[in-house]
Scaffold this active site. Structure first.
Site, mmCIF file in Angstrom:
data_model
loop_
_atom_site.group_PDB
_atom_site.id
_atom_site.type_symbol
_atom_site.label_atom_id
_atom_site.label_comp_id
_atom_site.label_asym_id
_atom_site.label_seq_id
_atom_site.Cartn_x
_atom_site.Cartn_y
_atom_site.Cartn_z
ATOM 1 C CE LYS A 9 40.944 -63.870 43.408
ATOM 2 N NZ LYS A 9 42.365 -64.020 43.003
ATOM 3 C CE1 TYR A 49 41.295 -64.659 37.643
ATOM 4 C CE2 TYR A 49 40.058 -66.501 38.552
ATOM 5 C CZ TYR A 49 40.619 -65.240 38.684
ATOM 6 O OH TYR A 49 40.488 -64.550 39.873
ATOM 7 C CG ASN A 112 44.856 -62.857 45.454
ATOM 8 O OD1 ASN A 112 43.771 -63.386 45.265
ATOM 9 N ND2 ASN A 112 45.608 -62.405 44.463
ATOM 10 C CG HIS A 115 38.663 -60.863 40.159
ATOM 11 N ND1 HIS A 115 39.725 -61.099 39.316
ATOM 12 C CD2 HIS A 115 37.725 -60.218 39.418
ATOM 13 C CE1 HIS A 115 39.427 -60.626 38.104
ATOM 14 N NE2 HIS A 115 38.219 -60.090 38.145
ATOM 15 C CD GLU A 126 36.909 -59.639 34.965
ATOM 16 O OE1 GLU A 126 38.041 -60.008 34.593
ATOM 17 O OE2 GLU A 126 36.707 -59.020 36.023
HETATM 18 N N1 UDP Z 1 47.888 -65.965 40.621
HETATM 19 C C1 UDP Z 1 48.671 -66.952 41.205
HETATM 20 N N2 UDP Z 1 50.036 -66.945 40.982
HETATM 21 C C2 UDP Z 1 50.625 -66.002 40.205
HETATM 22 C C3 UDP Z 1 49.829 -65.006 39.626
HETATM 23 C C4 UDP Z 1 48.466 -65.007 39.851
HETATM 24 O O1 UDP Z 1 48.153 -67.815 41.906
HETATM 25 O O2 UDP Z 1 51.856 -66.044 40.035
HETATM 26 C C5 UDP Z 1 46.445 -65.969 40.858
HETATM 27 C C6 UDP Z 1 46.017 -64.948 41.915
HETATM 28 O O3 UDP Z 1 44.909 -65.487 42.651
HETATM 29 C C7 UDP Z 1 45.583 -63.775 41.066
HETATM 30 C C8 UDP Z 1 44.947 -64.477 39.866
HETATM 31 O O4 UDP Z 1 45.764 -65.616 39.659
HETATM 32 O O5 UDP Z 1 44.690 -62.922 41.754
HETATM 33 C C9 UDP Z 1 44.896 -63.666 38.604
HETATM 34 O O6 UDP Z 1 46.180 -63.176 38.319
HETATM 35 P P1 UDP Z 1 46.392 -61.662 37.872
HETATM 36 O O7 UDP Z 1 47.798 -61.524 37.416
HETATM 37 O O8 UDP Z 1 45.307 -61.267 36.927
HETATM 38 O O9 UDP Z 1 46.263 -60.860 39.263
HETATM 39 P P2 UDP Z 1 45.126 -59.867 39.789
HETATM 40 O O10 UDP Z 1 44.578 -59.149 38.606
HETATM 41 O O11 UDP Z 1 44.097 -60.720 40.477
HETATM 42 O O12 UDP Z 1 45.841 -58.975 40.754
HETATM 43 MG MG MG Z 2 43.845 -59.848 36.802
#
Ligand code: UDP
Ligand code: MG
Length: 141
Positions: A9, A49, A112, A115, A126
């Protein structure tokens, strides 16, 4: 063998962590099948997303993901989908297991660093979002 999609990211690219992220996947035996750096438009980030549309963090997330270059890669290996998720760690770096990418390198729940696709079905979607058949064929072995 499975294939999955991972992204470094914008916070990872900005902090010169592209090599570090790829190193961690390769060290675990995952093969890089395809790789590119690109910038998403806000619209493209919203499409990528789309499952999160309507969530409170959707606008911030898609603005962030279109704020700078990202690195997209296709990783191949046994149980690649689950293994990449394990190597990445939980979404929130504060909750991620020690030694995972997000625990070691992530800044916060949004920024974070990485992805990874969450299922085989989403991985296929994806991968197709970022890579053409031609780009994947180039490294078929
Ligand atoms: N995200 C965020 N706040 C939240 C949850 C998710 O900013 O409360 C962002 C974070 O960058 C995350 C992405 O949205 O990686 C996608 O969310 P997901 O729940 O799919 O998490 P991941 O699969 O990336 O662990
Ligand atoms: Mg996810």
């Amino acid at each position: 063998m499975e294939r999955t999609l991972s992204l470094v990211k914008p916070d990872g690219v900005n902090r010169n962590l592209v090599g570090e992220v790829i190193r961690r996947f390769e060290k675990e035996g995952l093969k890089v099948l395809a790789l590119k750096m690109l910038c998403l438009t806000k619209k493209q980030a919203e499409a990528f997303y789309a499952v999160h549309k309507g969530r409170p963090f959707f606008d911030e997330l898609t603005a962030y993901m279109s704020s700078g270059p990202i690195v997209a890669m296709v990783l191949e290996g046994e149980n690649a989908v689950a293994r990449v998720r394990e190597i990445m760690g939980a979404t929130d770096p504060q909750e991620a297991a020690p030694g995972t990418i997000r625990a070691d390198l992530g800044l916060n729940k949004g920024e974070n660093t990485v992805h990874g696709s969450d299922s085989l079905e989403n991985a296929a979607k994806e991968i197709a979002f970022f890579f053409s058949e031609h780009e994947l064929k180039a490294t078929e072995r």
